[in-house]
Structures are given as C-alpha cells and as structure tokens.
Scaffold this active site. Sequence first.
Site, short mmCIF file in Angstrom:
data_model
loop_
_atom_site.label_atom_id
_atom_site.label_comp_id
_atom_site.label_asym_id
_atom_site.label_seq_id
_atom_site.Cartn_x
_atom_site.Cartn_y
_atom_site.Cartn_z
N ARG A 73 0.84 -1.21 0.00
CA ARG A 73 0.00 0.00 0.00
C ARG A 73 0.87 1.25 0.00
O ARG A 73 1.45 1.63 1.04
CB ARG A 73 -0.92 0.03 1.21
CG ARG A 73 -1.75 1.29 1.33
CD ARG A 73 -2.76 1.45 0.23
NE ARG A 73 -3.79 0.41 0.34
CZ ARG A 73 -4.74 0.20 -0.57
NH1 ARG A 73 -4.75 0.93 -1.66
NH2 ARG A 73 -5.64 -0.74 -0.41
N ARG A 99 1.22 -6.46 -9.76
CA ARG A 99 1.68 -5.97 -8.45
C ARG A 99 1.69 -7.07 -7.39
O ARG A 99 2.09 -6.83 -6.25
CB ARG A 99 0.82 -4.79 -7.99
CG ARG A 99 -0.65 -5.14 -7.75
CD ARG A 99 -1.42 -3.92 -7.28
NE ARG A 99 -2.81 -4.29 -6.95
CZ ARG A 99 -3.66 -3.50 -6.31
NH1 ARG A 99 -3.26 -2.30 -5.90
NH2 ARG A 99 -4.90 -3.89 -6.05
N HIS A 169 0.43 3.48 -10.42
CA HIS A 169 -0.55 4.01 -9.46
C HIS A 169 0.17 4.77 -8.33
O HIS A 169 0.12 4.37 -7.16
CB HIS A 169 -1.30 2.80 -8.89
CG HIS A 169 -2.56 3.09 -8.14
ND1 HIS A 169 -2.61 3.81 -6.98
CD2 HIS A 169 -3.84 2.69 -8.37
CE1 HIS A 169 -3.85 3.85 -6.52
NE2 HIS A 169 -4.61 3.19 -7.34
N GLU A 273 -1.93 9.04 -11.01
CA GLU A 273 -1.66 7.76 -11.65
C GLU A 273 -1.51 7.92 -13.17
O GLU A 273 -2.41 8.47 -13.83
CB GLU A 273 -2.78 6.78 -11.33
CG GLU A 273 -2.99 6.63 -9.82
CD GLU A 273 -4.31 6.00 -9.44
OE1 GLU A 273 -4.79 5.13 -10.21
OE2 GLU A 273 -4.87 6.38 -8.39
O1 TA6 Z 1 -6.97 4.49 -8.63
C1 TA6 Z 1 -8.02 4.71 -7.76
C2 TA6 Z 1 -8.59 3.37 -7.34
O2 TA6 Z 1 -9.10 2.68 -8.45
C3 TA6 Z 1 -9.62 3.61 -6.25
O3 TA6 Z 1 -10.94 3.38 -6.73
C4 TA6 Z 1 -9.21 2.65 -5.13
O4 TA6 Z 1 -9.81 1.39 -5.32
C5 TA6 Z 1 -7.70 2.63 -5.35
O5 TA6 Z 1 -7.56 2.53 -6.76
C6 TA6 Z 1 -6.95 1.58 -4.59
O6 TA6 Z 1 -7.21 0.30 -5.10
P1 TA6 Z 1 -6.55 -0.95 -4.31
O7 TA6 Z 1 -6.99 -2.17 -5.08
O8 TA6 Z 1 -5.07 -0.75 -4.36
O9 TA6 Z 1 -7.08 -0.87 -2.92
#
Ligand code: TA6
Length: 300
Positions: A73, A99, A169, A273
């Site tokens: 994260r 990932r 991301h 992102e």
């Molecule tokens: O990029 C934004 C997003 O798609 C949000 O909707 C949220 O889900 C975030 O990514 C994080 O996703 P994750 O699967 O890493 O918890």
Amino acid sequence: MPSQPASAPPDLPSSVQIVPGEGGLPLVRVTGSAGSAEVYLHGAHVTAWAPVGQEPVLWLSAASRFTDGAAIRGGVPICFPWFGAKAGHPGAPAHGFARLLDWALVDAREERDDVVLTLGLADSDATRASGWPHPFEARYTVTIGEHLTLALHVTNRGREPVQFEAALHTYLRVRDIRATEVAGLQGAPFIDQLAGPGARPGEHSPIRFDAETDRAYLGTQATTTVHDTGARRTITVAKDASNSTVVWNPWIAKAAAMADFGNDEWTGMLCIETCNIRDDAVALAPGESRTMTAVLSVGG
Ligand code: TA6
C-alpha cells in the site's frame, strides 16, 4: 499467487544492494549520487524515492502488508493488465496480477549520476490462472536520480492481438491534502468514479480536495503538477505514451475501511496515476510493443 522463477541477479554496482525487506521480501536498495530508492521484487514495487537533499517523495502506509498475494500500500503499484475490477471475473485480483507477482531483477547499472534498474515479468501459470491467457513479456525500467523515471514496456508474445490496461498508481507524499492543489488537468473531461459512468466536462480551476476524490481523466497527455503548499514544494508527474491520468484520495471513510491504510493517513497522500485505461486501453498486434513512461520531479 505463486512467484515467477527467480533468475540469477546481475552483477550489482556498489550503489545497489539486495537485502531482506519488510516481511522478508527481497528489497533492492539503491543509494545513488543523485538520489536513493527502494524497490521490492514483489510487484516490481518502488516503495521509496528521494532526490539528494529532498524529503521522501513517495508515500507508504505504515499499515501496508508485505506478503505474497497482497499488494503493498503506497509507493508505485503497477496495475496491469487491467485496471480496477476485471469485467466478468469477480474473483480476479483488483488492478491485475503484476503488483502481486515477483519480478526478476534483469539488470542494474549506473549511468552518469543515475542508477538504472530493469525488472522483468512474463506470462506464467499464475498469470494465465487469473483469466488473462495471453503470452506477454514486460520490462520495467526504473531510473533513480534527480528525477524518478518509470517505464513499463509490454510486448505481445502471442499469435493473437491483445488489449490491456496499465497504470503506474503513484502515491505521493503531501503535507496536508486539504492544502494541496493539482494543476495541469484543467479543461480535461473526466469520469468521476464515485458517481458512475459518463464523462464530466473539464473544470477551469486546479483540483482542490474536500472529500473522497476518484477521477479518471481520459484522452490527456498533460503533465500534472502537485502544489504541496504545506511543504512549500511542487511535485510534477510528466508522462509519455499515457492517455489517462487518475487522481485519488480516499478521504476519511474509505481510509478507515482499508485494513492496510491507517485511519489518519489520508491527509498525507495523493495518488497521481499515469495510465492507459478504459477507452485509452492499449491494443498490440502479435510481436508489437508499447512503452508507457512517467517522470517524477520535485521543485521549489
Ligand atoms: O486508482 C483509484 C482506485 O481505483 C480507487 O478506486 C481505489 O480502489 C484505489 O484505486 C486503490 O485500489 P486498491 O486495489 O489498491 O485498494
């Protein structure tokens, strides 16, 4: 998900070490003359970067997991070969498998003041088991120095055309999201992911944050500039061969709902992102390649 077969690591320059990281996961630690970084082989995940003389630029949750099968994260998760949920495959991992898998460190070298890492991933039983049966080869080049350059190069190794989504991301550190402004996307239409499909018309002012924000800007090649007024610095995210940019902050409730995200950490981060998603998904003919690049820089 099972890992990729480990390959023998290349000869490493003195600025590069492979050490046990969090959770015992292999971590490539880079201490270059112009900048430092940390990259886990798990997900080819850049978790830290700072130019010399600068505070860290990437945000990493104190509650992040560091285990097989879970995404780290923070830092720069690689979303590939789909973004978000995989349509028609409710059991497929969100944001794809890249990932979640171990990448191989293919090369590590010094180039003037920079350190350049190349990591590789290819199709395997694990990738095919996720509902994406396509032969592919991915190379991820991470250039660490005064700037952080991330280049995701994907080749279609199959005999059929293939379409994929990709996103770097990137989680950026900010002093306080409530005193942060994002410029560069003015006028670009966007999909508000919290409000359902359908593009919203572009806005004329920079983005400011007072609630959960999850926007996908499509058809834009713009450089995004984050004005972190609390830290009196700007972070720019320039890009090449990327037609989408996602801007995300979970705010209070979404942060509290994520087990790997501290309840109070939402104030100190912002995702910018670099993507090709939705209508901007990439189509490759057999043997064809495409490289998507993000370049992060810090200014006063
Ligand atoms: O990029 C934004 C997003 O798609 C949000 O909707 C949220 O889900 C975030 O990514 C994080 O996703 P994750 O699967 O890493 O918890």
